[in-house]
Enzyme design. Sequence first.
Site, PDB file in Angstrom:
ATOM      1  N   TYR A   1       1.351   5.328  -2.726  1.00 40.59           N
ATOM      2  CA  TYR A   1       1.656   7.285  -2.397  1.00 40.59           C
ATOM      3  C   TYR A   1       3.433   7.142  -3.060  1.00 40.59           C
ATOM      4  CZ  TYR A   1      -2.213   6.310   1.205  1.00 40.59           C
ATOM      5  OH  TYR A   1      -2.943   5.746   1.627  1.00 40.59           O
TER       6      TYR A   1
ATOM      7  N   HIS B   1     -11.641  -0.499  -8.598  1.00 37.23           N
ATOM      8  CA  HIS B   1     -11.092   0.757  -7.266  1.00 37.23           C
ATOM      9  C   HIS B   1      -9.462   1.251  -7.429  1.00 37.23           C
ATOM     10  CE1 HIS B   1      -9.707   2.701  -3.778  1.00 37.23           C
ATOM     11  NE2 HIS B   1      -8.713   1.836  -3.766  1.00 37.23           N
ATOM     12  N   PHE B   2      -8.249  -0.158  -7.977  1.00 36.31           N
ATOM     13  CA  PHE B   2      -7.040   0.278  -8.343  1.00 36.31           C
ATOM     14  C   PHE B   2      -6.529   1.155  -9.104  1.00 36.31           C
ATOM     15  CE2 PHE B   2      -2.854  -0.812 -10.038  1.00 36.31           C
ATOM     16  CZ  PHE B   2      -2.189  -0.502  -9.214  1.00 36.31           C
ATOM     17  N   HIS B   3      -8.081  -0.141 -10.727  1.00 39.56           N
ATOM     18  CA  HIS B   3      -7.764   1.569 -12.120  1.00 39.56           C
ATOM     19  C   HIS B   3      -8.350   2.365 -11.950  1.00 39.56           C
ATOM     20  CE1 HIS B   3      -6.477  -2.641 -13.375  1.00 39.56           C
ATOM     21  NE2 HIS B   3      -6.313  -1.923 -14.520  1.00 39.56           N
TER      22      HIS B   3
ATOM     23  N   ARG C   1     -12.692 -11.712  -8.962  1.00 36.53           N
ATOM     24  CA  ARG C   1     -10.877 -11.249  -9.679  1.00 36.53           C
ATOM     25  C   ARG C   1     -10.339 -12.170 -10.734  1.00 36.53           C
ATOM     26  NH1 ARG C   1      -6.793  -8.448  -5.518  1.00 36.53           N
ATOM     27  NH2 ARG C   1      -5.589  -7.219  -7.328  1.00 36.53           N
ATOM     28  N   ARG C   2      -9.428 -12.691 -10.398  1.00 34.10           N
ATOM     29  CA  ARG C   2      -8.268 -13.116 -10.899  1.00 34.10           C
ATOM     30  C   ARG C   2      -9.773 -14.683 -11.699  1.00 34.10           C
ATOM     31  NH1 ARG C   2      -6.064 -12.501  -5.687  1.00 34.10           N
ATOM     32  NH2 ARG C   2      -5.173 -11.165  -5.882  1.00 34.10           N
TER      33      ARG C   2
ATOM     34  N   HIS D   1       0.479  -0.955  -0.115  1.00 32.30           N
ATOM     35  CA  HIS D   1       0.133   0.012  -0.072  1.00 32.30           C
ATOM     36  C   HIS D   1       0.505   1.620   0.437  1.00 32.30           C
ATOM     37  CE1 HIS D   1      -3.971   2.302  -0.163  1.00 32.30           C
ATOM     38  NE2 HIS D   1      -3.315   2.549   0.349  1.00 32.30           N
TER      39      HIS D   1
END
Length: 540
Positions: A221, A368-370, A431-432, A217
Amino acid sequence: MIDKPTRLLALCHFWVAFGAFALACVLGLYQVLERSGLVPAMQSPGVYFASVSTHGVLMAFVLTTFFIMGFGYVVAVSSLKTPLWNPKLAWAGFGISLLGVVLAALPLLTGNASVLYTFYPPLQASVLFYLGATLLVVGSWLWCVVMIVMHSQWKAAHPGATVPLPMFATTGNAILWLWTSAGVALEVLFQLIPWALGWTETVDVGLARTLFSWTLHPIVYFWLIPAYIALYTFVPKAAGGVLFSHDLSRVAFILLVVFGLPIGFHHLYMDPEQGSGFKLMHGVGTFLVALPTLLTGFTVIASMEIAGRRRGGTGLFGWIGALPWREPLVLAAILAFLMLIAGGFGGIVNASYAMNAMVHNTAWVPGHFHLIFAGTTVIMYMAVGYYLWPRLTGKPLISDSLPVIQLWSWFLGMVLMTTPWHILGLLGQPRRISSVAYNSLLTLAWDPYELAMIVGGLVLTGSALLFAYILWQSQTGPAAEQAFEVEYTGYQPADGPVHPLLNGFKVWNVAILGLMVLNFGYPILQFFLAKTFGSIPWGY
């Protein structure tokens, strides 16, 4: 003006970054087509997972690392107004990282490293992949050394002076990366490389996932801070205003560096190897790290309001329409904040244990990640590219309108792709998976959303290729009649010298050490202290 050797160094980094980005977008289009299951001739699980792994590595590691290093060199030289310290070391970092990319690419493209960009064991890749990833990180550590030394030398030469905000934030990012990358370095060097070489027969998956969560995570940042630097130091000036608060900006960067590190266990909520108490600590930290994002939103939007009102905007919201929407930096900032708001809501869901249990390992997570990374972060990378290109090449952009079209198309494509992705996650799509078999009422309900994602993928790929075209055509075009300077945003007149705690990182490194020991000390030591049956921590 930036000297020619530094401009060449930065351009080399940027071209590796944006070249990797363009290739990753083409692979992404293939993946959204193949995964939909609507084109049976394309279905191949082997090719799909090789593509996903390559796409993830190119986006998450190659684009980001090379962009951040190139941007850091530009910031250091232009904001400190001093020559680059030790250019040979900087070029060595570039060469080592590039060699790592080449080594990792060989098994990725041949299907021998289909382990996704997280490369969790027991999935095993060729040792070349792990060696390549190691070299990429080692090269980036040399960049960190250059940034920290230049920061220290400038402070020594200017006692009591305030370090320019862009350099302060860049140094913070270098420190963050040194702390962040230590976790994955331990995993790769002591677990994965010996295992891939056959020196060990087993690997402790729980320890590997814990060490990777150390990195997983905070790396977000590391990617995000350059975008924030642009928001604070480029965007207000491009809009015609000044920075609302110098001190708040520094507080936001410090909070990101300090609280962005010890929060990785929200990725392990469903894992059994860590106790609920430590998961709660990391969960609380995850909510705390939302504070610098809120500070950034407040400060940058306030700065843009100053600009809008200077440009004649009146009323409660009239300043928004008065902003120069055709300025790429301003437009990208507006679109980035829109995606950050939506993506931030998804982050709150992911950080909440009960809601995470519902969406964990569903299509919600990549959606969310994209939205956060490929949306908010990458669109600011693009805007920075447009701003710096004339200043690095000495040539103007080929068009004023094409960058605006490209940024809008990237935003619309991201909305078209990630919105159905989130909905599919709520509908329970895993997801995968490499494809969907439409043989039930449940999966048939997914069909319209898959089609929308394909449209979004097409728009995004076209937008990415347009971005590369604009940069290439601009660099090969005629020289400008005047030189372009890198200019940073000014501050409010009331802003004076900052507090020493907001001008360095010695105290904050001690705070980070304490938080890391508290949050990761026992969770890692337990693998060596606890009595186990049939499992040895390091595999020896």
